[in-house]
Design a protein around this motif. Structure first.
Motif: not given
Length: 219
Positions: A135, A138, A196, A199, A215
Motif C-alpha cells: 500500500a 501508507s 483496481w 475504494p 489510494v
C-alpha cells in the motif's frame, strides 16, 4: 550486486524451454515489483510446505514477515533452503490442438537461505518496505508498529542472488498438421488483466472522508 547475471547456479538455470528464460536482472525486479503475493516453499520435518505470503523488495533483498509464533517462519529462519516464487498470468493461449494450449506469463523463482532480521533499524526498514509494496504511501500515513506488535512480528530477508525469470508471450505454437487440417474452431490469445476497483471506505470512517491520493491513484 545489480550486475550479477540471473541463473548463476545449476539449480536456478532454466532448462525446460530455456528460450523463455530472461537474463536481465531488471526483468526480475519488474516481476517481483508487479506482484502482491508470493509463495514461500521449504521442506519441514513433516514434509514439503508452500505458503502464500506478502513481501517487499529493496534492491537485492526481499523482505518477508509473519508471526513470531509461526512454525514456518521459525523454520525458514533456521537456515533451511527456501524457494520463493511470484507468477503473473497474462493470458490464456488457445491452440488448434489441446497439447499446445498454454498461458502467457511472467514468473520469478528465488532460491537461497532466509536470514532472520534482528537489527532493530533493519527490522523497522523491512516492515516499511513491506507496507509500501502493499500500500504505497501508507507507512508514514498510518500508525506504525508499537513495541508489542514488533515483538509479535518476525522479519526475514532473502537475497536475490540466486534467481531466475521465465516468460511466455505471443500466439500459440502450432503443428503443421493442425494448420493443414484444423479441428478447433479458433486459436489465439485471451488476455488477462487485473484492475483496481472503486475504494470502499471503512464503515467507521466519518461520513464524507475523502479518499487520499495514495489510494485513489492506484485505480
Amino acid at each position: 550486486m545489480t550486475n550479477l547475471p540471473l541463473s548463476p547456479t545449476p539449480r536456478s538455470t532454466v532448462r525446460r524451454n530455456a528460450v523463455r528464460a530472461r537474463t536481465d536482472r531488471a526483468e526480475l525486479y519488474a516481476v517481483l515489483d508487479a506482484g502482491l503475493v508470493g509463495h514461500l516453499g521449504m521442506t519441514l520435518p513433516t514434509g514439503p510446505l508452500v505458503l502464500p505470503t506478502g513481501y517487499g523488495r529493496d534492491g537485492e533483498t526481499l523482505y518477508l514477515h509473519g508471526s513470531t509464533g509461526a512454525a514456518t517462519l521459525r523454520a525458514a529462519a533456521s537456515g533451511v533452503p527456501v524457494c520463493f516464487t511470484v507468477t503473473h498470468v497474462d493470458g490464456i493461449v488457445y491452440a488448434r490442438s489441446s497439447f499446445h494450449h498454454s498461458m502467457n506469463h511472467r514468473s520469478a523463482v528465488v532460491q537461497g537461505v532466509a536470514r532472520l532480521v534482528t537489527d532493530p533499524d533493519e527490522r523497522w526498514h523491512g516492515l516499511g518496505v513491506l507496507t509500501e509494496h502493499l500500500a504505497p504511501g501508507s507507512w508514514t500515513a498510518s500508525r506504525q508498529p508499537d513495541r508489542k506488535e514488533l515483538a509479535a512480528t518476525s522479519v526475514l530477508a532473502l537475497d536475490l542472488t540466486e534467481a531466475s525469470v521465465k516468460t511466455r508471450t505471443g500466439p500459440p505454437g502450432e503443428d503443421e498438421r493442425d494448420l493443414a487440417d484444423p479441428v478447433a474452431d479458433w486459436a489465439g490469445v485471451l488476455p488477462l488483466r487485473t484492475a483496481w476497483g472503486t475504494p470502499e471506505p471503512c464503515p467507521l470512517l466519518p461520513a464524507g472522508t475523502p479518499v487520499p491520493a495514495r489510494v485513489s491513484s492506484r485505480g
